[in-house]
Design an enzyme around this catalytic site. Sequence first.
Site, short mmCIF file in Angstrom:
data_model
loop_
_atom_site.label_atom_id
_atom_site.label_comp_id
_atom_site.label_asym_id
_atom_site.label_seq_id
_atom_site.Cartn_x
_atom_site.Cartn_y
_atom_site.Cartn_z
N CYS A 132 -32.41 77.90 25.86
CA CYS A 132 -33.42 76.99 26.50
C CYS A 132 -34.21 77.43 26.68
O CYS A 132 -34.92 78.44 26.44
CB CYS A 132 -32.81 76.92 28.25
SG CYS A 132 -34.17 76.46 28.69
N CYS B 245 -37.10 77.25 29.21
CA CYS B 245 -36.82 78.31 30.19
C CYS B 245 -37.17 79.99 29.50
O CYS B 245 -37.69 80.95 30.47
CB CYS B 245 -35.75 78.57 30.58
SG CYS B 245 -34.38 77.19 31.04
N ASP B 246 -36.81 80.49 28.46
CA ASP B 246 -37.02 81.44 28.35
C ASP B 246 -37.72 82.02 27.06
O ASP B 246 -38.73 83.21 27.00
CB ASP B 246 -36.07 81.90 27.70
CG ASP B 246 -34.64 81.94 28.64
OD1 ASP B 246 -34.66 82.51 30.10
OD2 ASP B 246 -33.04 81.92 28.34
#
Length: 312
Positions: A134, A137-138
């Site tokens: 992701c 997200c990261d």
Amino acid sequence: MAETADLAIIGGGAAGLGAAQYGARANLDTLVIEEMAHGGQALLIEKLENYPGLPQVVDGYSWAETMRAQAEAFGARFVSTSVSSIRKDGQRFVISTGDGDITAKAVIVATGAKHRQLGTHGEAEFCGRGVSYCATCDGPFFKGKRMVVVGGGDSACDEAMFLSKLADSIVMVHRKDRFRAQKAIADRVLKNPRIQVLWDSVVESIQGAKTVEKVLIKNLKTGAIREEAAAAVFVFVGSDPQTAILPEGIAKDESGSVITNDRMETNMPGLFAAGDVRATPFRQVITAVSDGAVAAHCAAQYIDELEGQAYR
Ligand code: NAP
């Protein structure tokens, strides 16, 4: 929770939200069951730029919020719980959840698909310590660092573009000699000076001490192995349909996607499938919403038929 509904929709992603609007507008008591946040994979979209009628770019989260609000305004209900199985008991469906059974006259399965893993050495070991699935997200954790992106489809290209704004530089690894992605999306990557593409190549192993430090990449044509220093590896190699909750005997294709007809009917009367979980040539937010609308419309007809109310 002993819930009952005319139409139960399992999954609150794009397909489920589309079905919710059309189910509620068809005057069905419509219940959407979602175990996580509604929006599904659309939640990961930074800029939803190819949804018709939205020239001002919105993010996937805002779009999903609007879709849910619109469905609720038409009367759809939403519950948050995890579904473990669906079975048919006479003419009704029984959906087992972590909070008890839900019964419904018709069911639309809109459970989507889950990201695939590479299965390469070091992938599981460094998951959460440099290996990610992701970008939104990261990606920010690796700001200013060199990153590897694996895959050649729309997801890999879109996410490489997103990550290129954060990364020092990106090495993209694809097993073929051209991208599978739509041309407009692929072209952006090819023109991006911060992204270097290694064609005909696969990740052999991901290595490091506590976190990812380097990646060994094999050229499939020459067999040569090269070492790339990188702090993160983002894997976008497709996804698998989420079908574990389906009753036995539901027809699927060789990839495990649910086979439907153009009314989104599975081979079990009253059970419909919509969006990424079904066998379909094009997986987009717009096609998922469309699947949901067709499924809800046809589910309403199925229920009318069941109750002797069909229009003739
Ligand atoms: P995808 O289209 O299935 O592409 C997966 C890519 O990963 C392919 O290039 C594939 O290589 C490669 N791959 C698969 N297994 C691999 C392995 N074990 N090792 C190395 N590479 C591997 O999946 P996706 O990109 O996630 O897209 C899924 C669906 O969502 C598509 O229908 C796509 O159009 C849609 N989508 C659309 C957008 C958009 O419109 N902006 C954005 C994201 C996703 P091969 O090419 O050799 O098979």
